[in-house]
Design a protein around this motif. Structure first.
Motif, PDB file in Angstrom:
ATOM      1  N   GLY A  27       1.133  -9.677   5.733  1.00 55.20           N
ATOM      2  CA  GLY A  27       1.852  -8.702   5.938  1.00 55.20           C
ATOM      3  C   GLY A  27       1.861  -7.953   4.513  1.00 55.20           C
ATOM      4  N   ARG A  28       1.998  -9.054   3.430  1.00 55.04           N
ATOM      5  CA  ARG A  28       2.322  -8.457   1.931  1.00 55.04           C
ATOM      6  C   ARG A  28       1.198  -7.913   1.653  1.00 55.04           C
ATOM      7  NH1 ARG A  28       5.914 -13.208   1.650  1.00 55.04           N
ATOM      8  NH2 ARG A  28       7.975 -12.351   1.394  1.00 55.04           N
ATOM      9  N   VAL A  29      -0.280  -8.362   2.000  1.00 52.01           N
ATOM     10  CA  VAL A  29      -1.108  -7.616   1.551  1.00 52.01           C
ATOM     11  C   VAL A  29      -1.425  -6.251   2.060  1.00 52.01           C
ATOM     12  CG1 VAL A  29      -3.739  -7.546   1.574  1.00 52.01           C
ATOM     13  CG2 VAL A  29      -2.507  -9.725   0.842  1.00 52.01           C
ATOM     14  N   GLN A  30      -1.006  -6.106   3.327  1.00 49.22           N
ATOM     15  CA  GLN A  30      -1.155  -4.748   4.168  1.00 49.22           C
ATOM     16  C   GLN A  30      -0.273  -3.896   3.380  1.00 49.22           C
ATOM     17  OE1 GLN A  30      -0.399  -6.103   8.026  1.00 49.22           O
ATOM     18  NE2 GLN A  30      -2.553  -5.954   8.587  1.00 49.22           N
ATOM     19  N   ARG A  31       1.207  -4.465   3.169  1.00 55.23           N
ATOM     20  CA  ARG A  31       2.012  -3.386   2.496  1.00 55.23           C
ATOM     21  C   ARG A  31       1.766  -3.057   1.284  1.00 55.23           C
ATOM     22  NH1 ARG A  31       6.742  -2.478   4.792  1.00 55.23           N
ATOM     23  NH2 ARG A  31       7.743  -2.087   2.741  1.00 55.23           N
ATOM     24  N   LEU A  32       0.976  -3.915   0.365  1.00 55.37           N
ATOM     25  CA  LEU A  32       0.671  -3.765  -1.014  1.00 55.37           C
ATOM     26  C   LEU A  32      -0.445  -2.571  -0.969  1.00 55.37           C
ATOM     27  CD1 LEU A  32       0.784  -4.379  -3.980  1.00 55.37           C
ATOM     28  CD2 LEU A  32      -0.729  -6.457  -3.537  1.00 55.37           C
ATOM     29  N   SER A  33      -1.502  -2.802   0.020  1.00 56.09           N
ATOM     30  CA  SER A  33      -2.718  -2.057   0.266  1.00 56.09           C
ATOM     31  C   SER A  33      -1.955  -0.453   0.414  1.00 56.09           C
ATOM     32  CB  SER A  33      -3.210  -2.508   1.378  1.00 56.09           C
ATOM     33  OG  SER A  33      -4.331  -1.358   1.586  1.00 56.09           O
ATOM     34  N   ARG A  34      -1.046  -0.381   1.341  1.00 52.30           N
ATOM     35  CA  ARG A  34      -0.528   1.079   1.628  1.00 52.30           C
ATOM     36  C   ARG A  34       0.156   1.363   0.343  1.00 52.30           C
ATOM     37  NH1 ARG A  34       0.177  -1.410   6.637  1.00 52.30           N
ATOM     38  NH2 ARG A  34       2.323  -1.995   6.152  1.00 52.30           N
ATOM     39  N   LEU A  35       1.100   0.632  -0.302  1.00 50.02           N
ATOM     40  CA  LEU A  35       1.657   1.059  -1.602  1.00 50.02           C
ATOM     41  C   LEU A  35       0.673   1.882  -2.698  1.00 50.02           C
ATOM     42  CD1 LEU A  35       4.522  -1.274  -1.643  1.00 50.02           C
ATOM     43  CD2 LEU A  35       4.674   1.099  -1.165  1.00 50.02           C
ATOM     44  N   LEU A  36      -0.183   0.697  -2.899  1.00 45.62           N
ATOM     45  CA  LEU A  36      -1.294   0.978  -4.136  1.00 45.62           C
ATOM     46  C   LEU A  36      -2.091   2.408  -3.642  1.00 45.62           C
ATOM     47  CD1 LEU A  36      -2.768  -2.641  -4.938  1.00 45.62           C
ATOM     48  CD2 LEU A  36      -1.098  -0.914  -6.167  1.00 45.62           C
ATOM     49  N   ASP A  37      -2.403   2.422  -2.286  1.00 49.40           N
ATOM     50  CA  ASP A  37      -3.413   3.540  -1.760  1.00 49.40           C
ATOM     51  C   ASP A  37      -2.597   4.919  -2.080  1.00 49.40           C
ATOM     52  OD1 ASP A  37      -5.622   4.414  -0.493  1.00 49.40           O
ATOM     53  OD2 ASP A  37      -4.277   4.878   1.265  1.00 49.40           O
ATOM     54  N   GLN A  38      -1.211   4.932  -1.762  1.00 53.41           N
ATOM     55  CA  GLN A  38      -0.540   6.008  -2.037  1.00 53.41           C
ATOM     56  C   GLN A  38      -0.405   6.329  -3.516  1.00 53.41           C
ATOM     57  OE1 GLN A  38       0.765   8.296   0.093  1.00 53.41           O
ATOM     58  NE2 GLN A  38       0.834   9.413  -1.703  1.00 53.41           N
ATOM     59  N   GLU A  39       0.002   5.535  -4.376  1.00 50.26           N
ATOM     60  CA  GLU A  39      -0.266   5.627  -5.780  1.00 50.26           C
ATOM     61  C   GLU A  39      -1.734   6.185  -6.264  1.00 50.26           C
ATOM     62  OE1 GLU A  39       2.103   5.214  -8.081  1.00 50.26           O
ATOM     63  OE2 GLU A  39       3.590   4.541  -6.904  1.00 50.26           O
ATOM     64  N   ILE A  40      -2.538   5.695  -5.789  1.00 50.82           N
ATOM     65  CA  ILE A  40      -3.937   6.256  -6.248  1.00 50.82           C
ATOM     66  C   ILE A  40      -4.177   7.508  -5.548  1.00 50.82           C
ATOM     67  CG2 ILE A  40      -6.452   5.617  -6.230  1.00 50.82           C
ATOM     68  CD1 ILE A  40      -4.809   3.734  -7.743  1.00 50.82           C
ATOM     69  N   LYS A  41      -3.942   7.812  -4.658  1.00 43.30           N
ATOM     70  CA  LYS A  41      -3.927   9.158  -3.942  1.00 43.30           C
ATOM     71  C   LYS A  41      -3.082  10.092  -4.608  1.00 43.30           C
ATOM     72  CE  LYS A  41      -4.625   7.939   0.811  1.00 43.30           C
ATOM     73  NZ  LYS A  41      -4.099   8.250   2.359  1.00 43.30           N
ATOM     74  N   THR A  42      -1.924   9.797  -5.268  1.00 45.60           N
ATOM     75  CA  THR A  42      -1.054  10.571  -6.148  1.00 45.60           C
ATOM     76  C   THR A  42      -1.727  10.940  -7.325  1.00 45.60           C
ATOM     77  OG1 THR A  42       0.977   9.927  -5.174  1.00 45.60           O
ATOM     78  CG2 THR A  42       1.197  10.755  -7.028  1.00 45.60           C
TER      79      THR A  42
END
Length: 166
Positions: A27-42
């Motif tokens: 769950g933490r890896v998945q949430r972290l992936s989504r958060l990092l993905d959004q930061e990189i997209k930005t």
């Protein structure tokens, strides 16, 4: 407490007969992936690019002179469909970041090469990209990050993830 702790707490209340410890990791890896993905997209958007375009630029640059790869090699490193990589290259070609060139050894093959402009963009971008990633990792010290990197490598390898050598 983080969001995963709340999920674990609810499951413990609802199903105390089960041990939900894997959710604490996955769950933490998945949430972290989504958060990092959004930061990189930005980050990419601030440079007029999308995340996939940044990935292609970085991949071509680290391939070394003459900063080109076959479309197939790009496909193997990108984890997207061939249609998606073609569309990505089309967009990048329209921005004068890459060009398609015929393979000198096989005229049926096309190679994707950084243009001079693309090379300038990626050389500017790479330092800023690293600084951004370092910012995202500030929550842990270097020793913790090194241990995390080792653990994640071991987990990825156990799931069959093998790198593609360019």
């Amino acid at each position: 407490m983080d969001a995963v702790d709340l999920v674990l707490e609810a499951w413990q209340r609802e199903r105390p007969d089960l041990d939900f410890w894997p959710v604490g990791v996955v769950g933490r890896v998945q949430r972290l992936s989504r958060l990092l993905d959004q930061e990189i997209k930005t980050f990419a958007a601030r440079h007029g690019l999308d995340q996939g375009e940044v990935d292609v630029l970085m991949t071509l640059r680290r391939a070394g002179e003459p900063f080109e790869l076959s479309a197939g090699a790009l496909l193997k490193t990108s984890m997207v469909t061939s249609g998606a990589i073609t569309a990505r290259i089309d967009r990048m070609e329209a921005k004068s970041l890459v060009e398609r060139v015929r393979d000198g050894n096989d005229r049926r093959s096309v190679r994707v090469r950084l243009t001079e402009h693309g090379n300038e963009v990626v050389d500017t971008l790479v330092g800023e990209h690293l600084a951004n990633e370092e910012r995202l990792l500030r929550g842990l010290d270097r020793g913790e990050l090194d241990q995390l990197a080792r653990s994640l490598r071991t987990l990825l390898e156990s799931l069959g993830d093998r790198g593609v050598r360019l």
